[in-house]
Write a protein that holds these residues in place. Structure first.
Motif, PDB file in Angstrom:
ATOM      1  N   PHE A 158      38.917  54.919  36.562  1.00  0.00           N
ATOM      2  CA  PHE A 158      40.075  54.456  35.792  1.00  0.00           C
ATOM      3  C   PHE A 158      40.891  53.452  36.609  1.00  0.00           C
ATOM      4  CE2 PHE A 158      39.631  58.567  33.391  1.00  0.00           C
ATOM      5  CZ  PHE A 158      39.471  58.002  32.127  1.00  0.00           C
ATOM      6  N   ILE A 159      41.092  53.745  37.883  1.00  0.00           N
ATOM      7  CA  ILE A 159      41.876  52.852  38.742  1.00  0.00           C
ATOM      8  C   ILE A 159      41.111  51.555  38.990  1.00  0.00           C
ATOM      9  CG2 ILE A 159      42.801  52.582  41.079  1.00  0.00           C
ATOM     10  CD1 ILE A 159      43.656  55.499  40.950  1.00  0.00           C
ATOM     11  N   ALA A 160      39.793  51.659  39.161  1.00  0.00           N
ATOM     12  CA  ALA A 160      38.975  50.460  39.361  1.00  0.00           C
ATOM     13  C   ALA A 160      39.142  49.490  38.201  1.00  0.00           C
ATOM     14  CB  ALA A 160      37.503  50.839  39.518  1.00  0.00           C
ATOM     15  N   PHE A 161      39.245  50.047  36.992  1.00  0.00           N
ATOM     16  CA  PHE A 161      39.379  49.186  35.825  1.00  0.00           C
ATOM     17  C   PHE A 161      40.708  48.430  35.850  1.00  0.00           C
ATOM     18  CE2 PHE A 161      39.427  48.076  31.307  1.00  0.00           C
ATOM     19  CZ  PHE A 161      38.137  47.572  31.212  1.00  0.00           C
ATOM     20  N   HIS A 162      41.741  49.043  36.415  1.00  0.00           N
ATOM     21  CA  HIS A 162      43.015  48.334  36.585  1.00  0.00           C
ATOM     22  C   HIS A 162      42.832  47.139  37.527  1.00  0.00           C
ATOM     23  CE1 HIS A 162      46.055  50.816  34.514  1.00  0.00           C
ATOM     24  NE2 HIS A 162      45.251  51.828  34.778  1.00  0.00           N
ATOM     25  N   TYR A 163      42.047  47.332  38.594  1.00  0.00           N
ATOM     26  CA  TYR A 163      41.806  46.237  39.534  1.00  0.00           C
ATOM     27  C   TYR A 163      40.989  45.125  38.880  1.00  0.00           C
ATOM     28  CZ  TYR A 163      43.350  49.608  43.066  1.00  0.00           C
ATOM     29  OH  TYR A 163      44.089  50.512  43.788  1.00  0.00           O
ATOM     30  N   ILE A 164      39.991  45.511  38.099  1.00  0.00           N
ATOM     31  CA  ILE A 164      39.166  44.518  37.400  1.00  0.00           C
ATOM     32  C   ILE A 164      40.037  43.678  36.471  1.00  0.00           C
ATOM     33  CG2 ILE A 164      37.296  44.207  35.723  1.00  0.00           C
ATOM     34  CD1 ILE A 164      36.157  46.905  36.876  1.00  0.00           C
ATOM     35  N   ASN A 165      40.891  44.345  35.712  1.00  0.00           N
ATOM     36  CA  ASN A 165      41.781  43.624  34.793  1.00  0.00           C
ATOM     37  C   ASN A 165      42.736  42.710  35.549  1.00  0.00           C
ATOM     38  OD1 ASN A 165      40.719  44.759  32.471  1.00  0.00           O
ATOM     39  ND2 ASN A 165      42.170  46.451  32.435  1.00  0.00           N
ATOM     40  N   ALA A 166      43.256  43.192  36.683  1.00  0.00           N
ATOM     41  CA  ALA A 166      44.214  42.406  37.459  1.00  0.00           C
ATOM     42  C   ALA A 166      43.570  41.169  38.074  1.00  0.00           C
ATOM     43  CB  ALA A 166      44.826  43.269  38.562  1.00  0.00           C
ATOM     44  N   LEU A 167      42.276  41.251  38.374  1.00  0.00           N
ATOM     45  CA  LEU A 167      41.561  40.130  38.989  1.00  0.00           C
ATOM     46  C   LEU A 167      40.966  39.183  37.953  1.00  0.00           C
ATOM     47  CD1 LEU A 167      39.694  42.119  41.782  1.00  0.00           C
ATOM     48  CD2 LEU A 167      41.556  40.486  42.121  1.00  0.00           C
ATOM     49  N   SER A 168      41.036  39.563  36.695  1.00  0.00           N
ATOM     50  CA  SER A 168      40.382  38.789  35.639  1.00  0.00           C
ATOM     51  C   SER A 168      41.398  38.178  34.693  1.00  0.00           C
ATOM     52  CB  SER A 168      39.437  39.692  34.849  1.00  0.00           C
ATOM     53  OG  SER A 168      38.934  39.019  33.717  1.00  0.00           O
ATOM     54  N   ASN A 169      41.002  37.050  34.103  1.00  0.00           N
ATOM     55  CA  ASN A 169      41.826  36.449  33.057  1.00  0.00           C
ATOM     56  C   ASN A 169      41.492  37.033  31.690  1.00  0.00           C
ATOM     57  OD1 ASN A 169      43.212  34.655  34.778  1.00  0.00           O
ATOM     58  ND2 ASN A 169      41.494  33.241  34.749  1.00  0.00           N
TER      59      ASN A 169
END
Length: 288
Positions: A158-169
């Motif tokens: 779940f936390i990884a997905f927050h990082y993916i979203n934060a690094l992506s447009n």
């Protein structure tokens, strides 16, 4: 930057204005108690730990999150983000702090109620976003050590997905769609070629990077215009030199078009072939 007191949200958060008359929300341990609470008085900079611009759209959201969360979690999220920035070699925007604060508070309350939520994307995240997932595992260690919880890989996902979203447009929905498309495409390649791909190989990682970039471009309609004559010559040479792999790439492109509804052009098919060739010919995969 100077800030001027407006109101107290709780012991650890206040509303203020900056020098440009923009409303902000300031976090700091006991700032709501220790600051001068006279209207428009100067806020002591020593009390300030984090500042958020509070525009009309997000003010209520920020106040609601911060107003109900204990200061201990502020510090946990701060430590988590600093470690993730080191792991991922990036600098996150403040919006991640807020979304993680909200998420970790919810996860903690769920854990206190002795409930557990499994992440259906766990395997896809581990496979296709290993850097973000490994960073999230470090985050879980910090959270567990500080809050005495026992969060596992599902929470890390779940936390990884927050990082993916934060690094992506891309949006959260688009990122989830891309992960599902990646999984389906890899499964299709294995079924089509009758090969079990070596998930730890460099060539496999190279293929994933290519597919991720391809899906990102197609989802955002960010198409690459290839020179038609070059692609025609390139494709013809591949058909002759690597006929089997070319046919695989054509079928993979058709799968993407009809099953995933992605419009892959001839240039992408050609470059897909170039990734299939070394995987099958240079021991990047092993025959089942």
């Amino acid at each position: 930057m100077d800030y001027f007191y407006l109101k107290t949200i709780n012991n650890n958060a206040i509303c203020a204005t900056n020098e440009y008359h923009h409303e902000v929300i300031i976090l700091g341990k006991a700032i709501g108690i220790k600051c001068n609470r006279s209207f428009h008085s100067l806020v002591d900079k020593k009390l300030i730990e984090r500042v958020f611009i509070a525009d009309n759209e997000n003010r209520k959201y920020i106040e609601t999150i911060i107003g109900q969360i204990p200061y201990t979690l502020f510090k946990v999220v701060d430590d988590v983000i600093k470690q993730a920035e080191d792991d991922l070699q990036t600098k996150f925007k403040d919006v991640l702090y807020l979304s993680l604060l909200d998420h970790i508070y919810f996860a903690y309350k769920t854990w206190e109620d002795k409930q557990k939520i499994e992440n259906p994307l766990l395997n896809e995240l581990k496979m296709f976003n290993s850097k973000e997932f490994n960073a999230a595992k470090h985050s879980i260690q910090i959270i567990n050590n500080t809050l005495k919880t026992d969060f596992d890989e599902h929470e890390a996902a779940f936390i990884a997905f927050h990082y993916i979203n934060a690094l992506s447009n891309l949006s959260s929905f688009q990122n989830k769609t891309i992960m599902k498309d990646l999984e389906q495409t890899v499964n299709y390649i294995e079924k089509l070629t009758n090969y079990s791909l070596d998930k730890s190989s460099y060539l496999y990682g190279r293929l994933l990077i290519h597919l991720k970039c391809l899906f990102n471009r197609l989802v955002t309609d960010e198409r690459i215009e290839y020179d038609a004559a070059f692609i025609n010559d390139f494709s013809n040479s591949l058909k002759v030199a690597h006929e089997e792999e070319w046919e695989y790439a054509v079928k993979i492109s058709s799968f993407m078009k009809y099953e995933l509804h992605l419009n892959v052009n001839d240039g992408e098919t050609a470059y897909l072939t170039m990734h299939i060739v070394p995987i099958l010919k240079q021991k990047g995969g092993k025959q089942t």
